[in-house]
Design an enzyme around this catalytic site. Structure first.
Site, PDB file in Angstrom:
ATOM      1  N   GLU A   1      13.823   3.081  -5.793  1.00 42.63           N
ATOM      2  CA  GLU A   1      14.262   4.181  -4.926  1.00 42.63           C
ATOM      3  C   GLU A   1      15.775   4.360  -4.984  1.00 42.63           C
ATOM      4  O   GLU A   1      16.286   5.483  -4.946  1.00 42.63           O
ATOM      5  CB  GLU A   1      13.805   3.925  -3.495  1.00 42.63           C
ATOM      6  CG  GLU A   1      12.290   4.004  -3.368  1.00 42.63           C
ATOM      7  CD  GLU A   1      11.764   3.470  -2.042  1.00 42.63           C
ATOM      8  OE1 GLU A   1      11.727   4.230  -1.093  1.00 42.63           O
ATOM      9  OE2 GLU A   1      11.389   2.279  -1.994  1.00 42.63           O
TER      10      GLU A   1
ATOM     11  N   ASN B   1      21.539   3.113   3.151  1.00 47.07           N
ATOM     12  CA  ASN B   1      20.278   3.253   3.894  1.00 47.07           C
ATOM     13  C   ASN B   1      20.540   2.695   5.291  1.00 47.07           C
ATOM     14  O   ASN B   1      20.514   1.475   5.494  1.00 47.07           O
ATOM     15  CB  ASN B   1      19.167   2.471   3.174  1.00 47.07           C
ATOM     16  CG  ASN B   1      17.817   2.643   3.834  1.00 47.07           C
ATOM     17  OD1 ASN B   1      17.698   3.321   4.856  1.00 47.07           O
ATOM     18  ND2 ASN B   1      16.807   2.025   3.273  1.00 47.07           N
TER      19      ASN B   1
ATOM     20  N   ARG C   1      19.980   7.718   2.207  1.00 51.40           N
ATOM     21  CA  ARG C   1      18.546   7.863   2.415  1.00 51.40           C
ATOM     22  C   ARG C   1      18.332   8.426   3.817  1.00 51.40           C
ATOM     23  O   ARG C   1      18.862   7.880   4.791  1.00 51.40           O
ATOM     24  CB  ARG C   1      17.878   6.496   2.290  1.00 51.40           C
ATOM     25  CG  ARG C   1      16.414   6.592   2.465  1.00 51.40           C
ATOM     26  CD  ARG C   1      15.762   5.251   2.284  1.00 51.40           C
ATOM     27  NE  ARG C   1      14.327   5.435   2.290  1.00 51.40           N
ATOM     28  CZ  ARG C   1      13.472   4.477   2.033  1.00 51.40           C
ATOM     29  NH1 ARG C   1      13.895   3.281   1.745  1.00 51.40           N
ATOM     30  NH2 ARG C   1      12.187   4.715   2.067  1.00 51.40           N
TER      31      ARG C   1
ATOM     32  N   GLY D   1       1.402  -3.448  -5.274  1.00 50.72           N
ATOM     33  CA  GLY D   1       1.015  -2.731  -6.498  1.00 50.72           C
ATOM     34  C   GLY D   1       1.643  -3.311  -7.751  1.00 50.72           C
ATOM     35  O   GLY D   1       1.024  -3.338  -8.814  1.00 50.72           O
ATOM     36  N   GLU D   2       2.896  -3.800  -7.628  1.00 50.15           N
ATOM     37  CA  GLU D   2       3.588  -4.336  -8.799  1.00 50.15           C
ATOM     38  C   GLU D   2       3.187  -5.778  -9.100  1.00 50.15           C
ATOM     39  O   GLU D   2       3.241  -6.212 -10.247  1.00 50.15           O
ATOM     40  CB  GLU D   2       5.115  -4.296  -8.572  1.00 50.15           C
ATOM     41  CG  GLU D   2       5.674  -2.891  -8.552  1.00 50.15           C
ATOM     42  CD  GLU D   2       7.094  -2.826  -8.004  1.00 50.15           C
ATOM     43  OE1 GLU D   2       7.825  -3.832  -8.072  1.00 50.15           O
ATOM     44  OE2 GLU D   2       7.469  -1.760  -7.489  1.00 50.15           O
ATOM     45  N   ASN D   3       2.819  -6.527  -8.039  1.00 50.97           N
ATOM     46  CA  ASN D   3       2.670  -7.979  -8.209  1.00 50.97           C
ATOM     47  C   ASN D   3       1.266  -8.539  -8.093  1.00 50.97           C
ATOM     48  O   ASN D   3       1.023  -9.636  -8.586  1.00 50.97           O
ATOM     49  CB  ASN D   3       3.544  -8.700  -7.171  1.00 50.97           C
ATOM     50  CG  ASN D   3       5.017  -8.432  -7.410  1.00 50.97           C
ATOM     51  OD1 ASN D   3       5.531  -8.767  -8.459  1.00 50.97           O
ATOM     52  ND2 ASN D   3       5.677  -7.805  -6.444  1.00 50.97           N
TER      53      ASN D   3
ATOM     54  N   ASP E   1       1.485 -10.113   5.616  1.00 53.37           N
ATOM     55  CA  ASP E   1       1.944 -10.331   4.247  1.00 53.37           C
ATOM     56  C   ASP E   1       0.738 -10.593   3.343  1.00 53.37           C
ATOM     57  O   ASP E   1      -0.038 -11.523   3.586  1.00 53.37           O
ATOM     58  CB  ASP E   1       2.915 -11.521   4.232  1.00 53.37           C
ATOM     59  CG  ASP E   1       3.615 -11.643   2.904  1.00 53.37           C
ATOM     60  OD1 ASP E   1       2.922 -11.788   1.881  1.00 53.37           O
ATOM     61  OD2 ASP E   1       4.862 -11.578   2.891  1.00 53.37           O
TER      62      ASP E   1
ATOM     63  N   ARG F   1       0.126  -1.265  10.151  1.00 50.92           N
ATOM     64  CA  ARG F   1      -0.324   0.058  10.631  1.00 50.92           C
ATOM     65  C   ARG F   1      -1.814   0.226  10.365  1.00 50.92           C
ATOM     66  O   ARG F   1      -2.312  -0.187   9.322  1.00 50.92           O
ATOM     67  CB  ARG F   1       0.433   1.180   9.927  1.00 50.92           C
ATOM     68  CG  ARG F   1       1.921   1.197  10.207  1.00 50.92           C
ATOM     69  CD  ARG F   1       2.549   2.462   9.639  1.00 50.92           C
ATOM     70  NE  ARG F   1       3.995   2.385   9.673  1.00 50.92           N
ATOM     71  CZ  ARG F   1       4.773   2.353   8.583  1.00 50.92           C
ATOM     72  NH1 ARG F   1       4.236   2.430   7.383  1.00 50.92           N
ATOM     73  NH2 ARG F   1       6.075   2.273   8.719  1.00 50.92           N
TER      74      ARG F   1
ATOM     75  N   GLY G   1       4.336  -1.086   3.805  1.00 54.45           N
ATOM     76  CA  GLY G   1       3.839   0.273   4.083  1.00 54.45           C
ATOM     77  C   GLY G   1       3.191   0.771   2.799  1.00 54.45           C
ATOM     78  O   GLY G   1       3.677   0.452   1.715  1.00 54.45           O
TER      79      GLY G   1
ATOM     80  N   HIS H   1       7.772   7.811   1.692  1.00 58.25           N
ATOM     81  CA  HIS H   1       7.958   7.099   0.416  1.00 58.25           C
ATOM     82  C   HIS H   1       8.206   8.113  -0.707  1.00 58.25           C
ATOM     83  O   HIS H   1       7.944   7.833  -1.879  1.00 58.25           O
ATOM     84  CB  HIS H   1       6.719   6.269   0.014  1.00 58.25           C
ATOM     85  CG  HIS H   1       6.391   5.125   0.920  1.00 58.25           C
ATOM     86  ND1 HIS H   1       5.089   4.782   1.262  1.00 58.25           N
ATOM     87  CD2 HIS H   1       7.176   4.231   1.557  1.00 58.25           C
ATOM     88  CE1 HIS H   1       5.097   3.732   2.056  1.00 58.25           C
ATOM     89  NE2 HIS H   1       6.354   3.374   2.268  1.00 58.25           N
TER      90      HIS H   1
ATOM     91  N   ARG I   1       0.469 -11.877   0.490  1.00 64.24           N
ATOM     92  CA  ARG I   1       0.374 -13.198  -0.159  1.00 64.24           C
ATOM     93  C   ARG I   1      -0.330 -14.187   0.753  1.00 64.24           C
ATOM     94  O   ARG I   1      -1.191 -14.952   0.319  1.00 64.24           O
ATOM     95  CB  ARG I   1       1.767 -13.718  -0.516  1.00 64.24           C
ATOM     96  CG  ARG I   1       2.281 -13.131  -1.807  1.00 64.24           C
ATOM     97  CD  ARG I   1       3.749 -13.371  -1.965  1.00 64.24           C
ATOM     98  NE  ARG I   1       4.492 -12.669  -0.911  1.00 64.24           N
ATOM     99  CZ  ARG I   1       5.771 -12.378  -0.968  1.00 64.24           C
ATOM    100  NH1 ARG I   1       6.468 -12.747  -2.013  1.00 64.24           N
ATOM    101  NH2 ARG I   1       6.365 -11.731   0.013  1.00 64.24           N
TER     102      ARG I   1
END
Ligand code: AMP
Length: 396
Positions: free
Chosen positions: A380, A7, A89, A329-331, A279, A237, A208, A178, A281
């Site tokens: 990914e 990448n 990528r 989304g995961e955390n 961030d 953004r 993002g 994505h 968090r």
């Protein structure tokens, strides 16, 4: 099989050496400060190595990567011949690429043609490709595009309602990004649900963020546009915006179009709303301490994601499966709960206990929820490795 995943950014290059079948990662790392001085951060066998190595161009970065992969102490392979293929990528495939493909001169020319659509990333991606070709001329190289998964969208989803000449002459349309992540979680959701015949909304929520609407395994719509600026508000953004806002600000403050876009890409989103951080968090901590701007940032983010889920359920004519992936989304159980609050009318019912999961595949909806809600950690790199292995095996 050993697949090297690259990448390449303008001054950095990330790599991973991976087995596409098992997903085992043998080594990974980052070459940074390319064109400035050069530093290699490598990790393998539970050990991290940092080395200052001159990297005037991406060629030296690739050479340093291959050297450390075969290094007698820190390496994981004996020779670069053990690398079966390289998967790159590539950000923007424009209207040229509907799927990953083996790189040849025509593919390079077509990636070059897409530079106006991805002016920052595509040239860097090409540097990575050319550097690999130079040092591994006989190793197959594959390009995996961030836009490709979304190329199944119908015209009503991808066309903008602006004069046709901009589409015809300049390929101005919605592309979405994505794509490799959306493709991976779609594939997993289909495997986990045991059928392709489902309507899925994927929420890739990280620094993002983008959503996709998928039916029959094919993308029908996605929230990002010609560039990654569109859709829900993100770390920095703005997401969707009345274009006249940009004109107003440019006129009033004598701002150039480039400066205005820079502000919308880098100084907006939840960073701007919270006034604290990009961030999530930090923002969640701020809100917990009573900071109202942080609370608004979280509220706005959840509201816009929820609106997209609702509109995509309408676009698909129903919803069977809702997927959360990427950093937030995961955390973030609290953000998932906040987003799903009010979606009960669609048949989305979260189980608070199941929703406490972090970073692993799990159903978080209640047993009697009509819609199955999943957390599916994205991968990914594995998707790139699998696409690469599949194409190279088929070409043999
Ligand atoms: P990504 O771009 O996918 O790497 O996601 C990065 C974002 O995920 C950052 O805004 C992080 O703050 C956010 N994130 C990671 N872990 C958590 C967590 N436990 N709770 C809330 N946000 C998180």
């Amino acid at each position: 099989m050993n697949i090297l995943i690259i990448n390449a950014g303008s001054s950095s290059l990330k790599y991973q050496l991976m087995d596409p079948e098992t997903g085992d990662v043998f080594a990974k790392g980052l070459c940074e400060r390319i064109g400035i001085d050069g530093r290699l951060n490598h990790s393998a066998n539970g050990k991290k190595v940092v080395k200052d190595i001159p990297m005037p161009t991406h060629s030296e970065a690739i050479a340093a990567t291959l050297d450390i992969l075969v290094d007698s102490v820190d390496g994981v392979i004996q020779s670069t011949d053990q690398i079966d293929a390289v998967g790159h990528r590539v950000l923007h495939g424009g209207m040229e690429f509907f799927a990953s493909c083996i790189i040849n001169d025509d593919v390079i020319a077509a990636i070059e043609k897409c530079i106006p659509l991805g002016p920052l990333h595509n040239p860097a991606n090409l540097m990575g490709i050319r550097a690999c070709q130079a040092v591994m001329p006989t190793t197959p190289q594959v390009a995996v595009f961030d836009t490709a998964f979304h190329m199944t969208m119908p015209p009503k989803a991808y066309r903008y309602a602006i004069p046709t000449e901009y589409y015809k002459n300049d390929s101005i349309r919605r592309y979405g990004f994505h794509g490799t992540s959306h493709k991976y979680v779609t594939k997993r959701a289909i495997e986990l649900m045991g059928t392709k015949d489902i309507k899925i909304v994927n929420c890739h929520l990280g620094n993002g963020s983008s959503l996709s609407a998928v039916s029959g395994g094919k993308c029908q719509d996605t929230s990002m546009g010609l560039t990654p600026l569109a859709g829900v508000p993100m770390g920095t953004r703005s997401g969707d915006l009345d274009t006249a806002v940009a004109q107003f600000i440019m006129n009033k403050y004598g701002m150039s179009a480039d400066d205005c876009l820079n502000m919308l890409n880098k100084k907006s989103g939840v960073l701007a709303l919270s006034g604290v951080s990009s961030d999530f968090r930090d923002i969640e901590n701020g809100a917990a301490e009573g900071n109202e701007d942080c609370a608004l940032a979280l509220d706005k983010f959840a509201y816009e994601v929820r609106k997209y889920i609702g509109s995509y359920a309408a676009a698909l004519g129903g919803l069977d499966c809702l997927v959360f992936t990427a950093g937030v989304g995961e955390n973030s159980a609290s953000m998932r709960a906040r987003i799903c609050e009010g979606l009960e009318f669609l048949g989305v019912k979260i189980d608070a206990e199941k929703n406490s999961v972090r970073g692993k595949e799990a159903i978080i909806s209640a047993d009697d929820s009509k819609v199955t809600v999943w957390v599916i950690p994205t991968n990914e790199e594995l998707m790139i490795a699998q696409d690469t292995a599949e194409l190279v095996s088929a070409a043999k």
